[in-house]
Write an enzyme that holds these catalytic residues in place. Structure first.
Site, mmCIF file in Angstrom:
data_model
loop_
_atom_site.group_PDB
_atom_site.id
_atom_site.type_symbol
_atom_site.label_atom_id
_atom_site.label_comp_id
_atom_site.label_asym_id
_atom_site.label_seq_id
_atom_site.Cartn_x
_atom_site.Cartn_y
_atom_site.Cartn_z
ATOM 1 N N GLU A 50 40.363 38.632 47.398
ATOM 2 C CA GLU A 50 39.930 37.293 47.647
ATOM 3 C C GLU A 50 41.335 36.953 45.674
ATOM 4 O O GLU A 50 40.985 37.651 44.704
ATOM 5 C CB GLU A 50 38.708 37.188 47.082
ATOM 6 N N CYS A 75 44.215 34.584 39.489
ATOM 7 C CA CYS A 75 43.826 35.566 39.356
ATOM 8 C C CYS A 75 43.527 36.612 40.560
ATOM 9 O O CYS A 75 42.889 36.343 41.181
ATOM 10 C CB CYS A 75 42.381 35.117 38.410
ATOM 11 N N CYS A 124 35.456 48.260 44.577
ATOM 12 C CA CYS A 124 35.898 48.961 42.324
ATOM 13 C C CYS A 124 34.258 50.384 42.509
ATOM 14 O O CYS A 124 33.692 50.019 43.217
ATOM 15 C CB CYS A 124 35.300 47.782 41.868
ATOM 16 N N CYS A 162 29.545 47.926 37.143
ATOM 17 C CA CYS A 162 29.230 47.179 36.310
ATOM 18 C C CYS A 162 27.395 46.062 37.017
ATOM 19 O O CYS A 162 27.978 45.752 38.299
ATOM 20 C CB CYS A 162 29.434 46.227 35.913
ATOM 21 N N CYS A 175 27.758 42.447 38.749
ATOM 22 C CA CYS A 175 29.120 42.775 39.603
ATOM 23 C C CYS A 175 29.047 42.915 40.769
ATOM 24 O O CYS A 175 28.486 43.799 41.368
ATOM 25 C CB CYS A 175 30.540 42.948 38.711
ATOM 26 N N CYS A 185 32.795 36.343 41.162
ATOM 27 C CA CYS A 185 33.994 36.918 41.924
ATOM 28 C C CYS A 185 33.657 38.013 43.197
ATOM 29 O O CYS A 185 31.960 38.575 42.655
ATOM 30 C CB CYS A 185 34.871 37.583 40.519
HETATM 31 N N1 SAH Z 1 37.147 45.226 35.773
HETATM 32 C C1 SAH Z 1 37.500 44.244 34.880
HETATM 33 C C2 SAH Z 1 38.183 43.411 35.949
HETATM 34 C C3 SAH Z 1 37.543 42.424 36.642
HETATM 35 S S1 SAH Z 1 36.192 41.789 36.399
HETATM 36 C C4 SAH Z 1 36.824 45.001 34.062
HETATM 37 O O1 SAH Z 1 35.996 45.064 34.216
HETATM 38 O O2 SAH Z 1 37.462 43.168 32.692
HETATM 39 C C5 SAH Z 1 36.535 40.255 35.210
HETATM 40 C C6 SAH Z 1 35.551 39.823 34.264
HETATM 41 O O3 SAH Z 1 33.985 39.160 34.929
HETATM 42 C C7 SAH Z 1 34.476 41.421 33.832
HETATM 43 O O4 SAH Z 1 34.280 40.840 32.127
HETATM 44 C C8 SAH Z 1 33.648 41.264 34.366
HETATM 45 O O5 SAH Z 1 32.544 42.118 33.549
HETATM 46 C C9 SAH Z 1 32.995 39.815 34.544
HETATM 47 N N2 SAH Z 1 32.006 40.139 35.578
HETATM 48 C C10 SAH Z 1 31.782 40.565 36.921
HETATM 49 N N3 SAH Z 1 30.470 39.510 37.119
HETATM 50 C C11 SAH Z 1 30.364 39.355 36.826
HETATM 51 C C12 SAH Z 1 29.378 37.465 36.774
HETATM 52 N N4 SAH Z 1 28.153 37.920 37.755
HETATM 53 N N5 SAH Z 1 28.811 37.322 35.933
HETATM 54 C C13 SAH Z 1 30.108 37.233 34.929
HETATM 55 N N6 SAH Z 1 31.222 37.472 34.505
HETATM 56 C C14 SAH Z 1 30.835 38.222 36.022
#
Ligand code: SAH
Length: 347
Positions: free
Chosen positions: A91, A104, A111, A115, A118, A332
């Protein structure tokens, strides 16, 4: 089969020479792919039928198929779900700002960073995206809306520095002359903090913005949220950021998702400010997006404001991320995930 859209200009010249074609044919094809954003070889009308046939036999022309587009009624944000040639989905999001259109993109299918908050990481990593597949998310959206895309952020599904070689190739084709030519200054790459890769990237001397997902003021808290924190400490990560700034002159952006009761207190803000002191940087606060499969609760508006004020008191530059497309599938990775769950259950 050669993935022809992933070749840079010089490689395309060599490739075409291998087919017995002159350099200007390579220029024409490069322009069709990366500037005119043609969706197949058949659109390249100044190439002969015979040449198009030869190209089809020896190479693959990657073109993503949008299978679903969701448009926000609140702010015009659009989420695209694209189908890849092998049946996987990614997406991408279009955000319309006063200063231009921003896309974006995803860098991987799934992935493996894990995290906790996420949605993109829940099913693990399926595969890396090819440079052509990263580029085409932007190309298809620009073609679809008929307006120029001026900003690109690599902040969708995936860890871009975990797909390093393809990312670099993508950046060069995206930002160099002869293609869609997006300025490196209008490109942001976001990482959860793969320290050795940040050192490597610094040597490339790119003018893009590096965004680092920090999300916590100390290692203990960061480990609760991000498994990568078990591998690299915040000190190591910040040393890599200092080096990145020294080598490129580009100010680092730190992303900090605020989770109620976890990382949003006054003490957390002060501790964070202490660690960032002396680094030319900027903090972007993001109230965490609730993910159905996770129990994290977003900080209140007041807590977010207070966190900002507390950082500012310590001299840190802070912005609160404007929320876009709230009505179209929250965080995301959720559109892809829901779509796949739905199609699975229909099988
Ligand atoms: N892997 C990379 C890029 C993808 S995530 C990274 O970690 O930076 C893009 C951003 O969205 C990152 O800062 C991630 O921590 C954040 N993110 C992911 N899920 C989220 C959520 N549920 N709420 C807020 N931020 C989120």
């Amino acid at each position: 089969m050669t993935d022809i859209k992933s070749l840079n200009y010089d490689e395309l010249v060599t490739y075409m020479a291998g087919l017995g074609e002159k350099k200007f044919r390579a220029s024409q094809l490069y322009q069709w792919m990366h500037e005119k954003l043609a969706d197949s070889f058949d659109e390249c009308t100044n190439l002969s039928n015979a040449l198009r046939q030869k190209l089809k036999e020896t190479s693959e022309y990657v073109c993503l198929e949008p299978v679903r587009v969701q448009r926000s009624k609140l702010d015009g944000t659009e989420k695209y779900l694209f189908r890849l040639t092998d049946g996987n989905y990614v997406e991408s999001v279009l955000m319309k700002y006063h200063h231009g259109n921003s896309v974006c993109i995803s860098s991987q299918v799934g992935c493996r960073m894990g995290c906790r908050f996420c949605a993109s990481t829940i099913g693990g990593l399926t595969r890396n995206l090819l440079p052509s597949e990263m580029l085409d998310q932007i190309y298809r959206i620009q073609t679809s809306i008929g307006e120029r895309i001026s900003n690109v952020v690599v902040m969708g599904t995936g860890e871009p520095l975990d797909n390093y070689d393809n990312l670099l190739r993508f950046i060069h084709i995206l930002t160099e002359d002869g293609g869609i030519h997006i300025s490196q200054r209008n490109l942001t790459v976001s990482t959860c903090g793969l320290v050795p890769r940040i050192y490597e990237l610094a040597e490339e001397k790119l003018q893009m913005t590096l965004a680092v997902s920090l999300h916590a003021p100390n290692d203990e808290k960061r480990r609760e949220l991000m498994p990568i924190a078990n591998k690299y400490s915040i000190d190591e990560l910040l040393a890599a950021c200092h080096n990145y700034f020294d080598k490129t002159g580009r100010r680092i952006t730190f992303e900090y998702s605020l989770v109620a009761g976890v990382n949003d207190s006054k003490e957390n803000a002060q501790e964070l400010a202490g660690r960032l002191k002396g680094l030319n940087c900027h903090v972007n606060l993001i109230p965490v997006n609730p993910v159905r499969e996770r129990s994290f609760v977003r900080s209140t508006r007041e807590a977010v404001e207070n966190f900002k004020i507390n950082l500012e008191k310590c001299g840190i530059n802070v912005t609160i991320r404007r929320e876009m497309g709230r009505d179209i599938d929250g965080a995301c990775g959720q559109l892809r995930k829901r779509y796949m769950e739905k199609t699975e259950s229909e099988k």
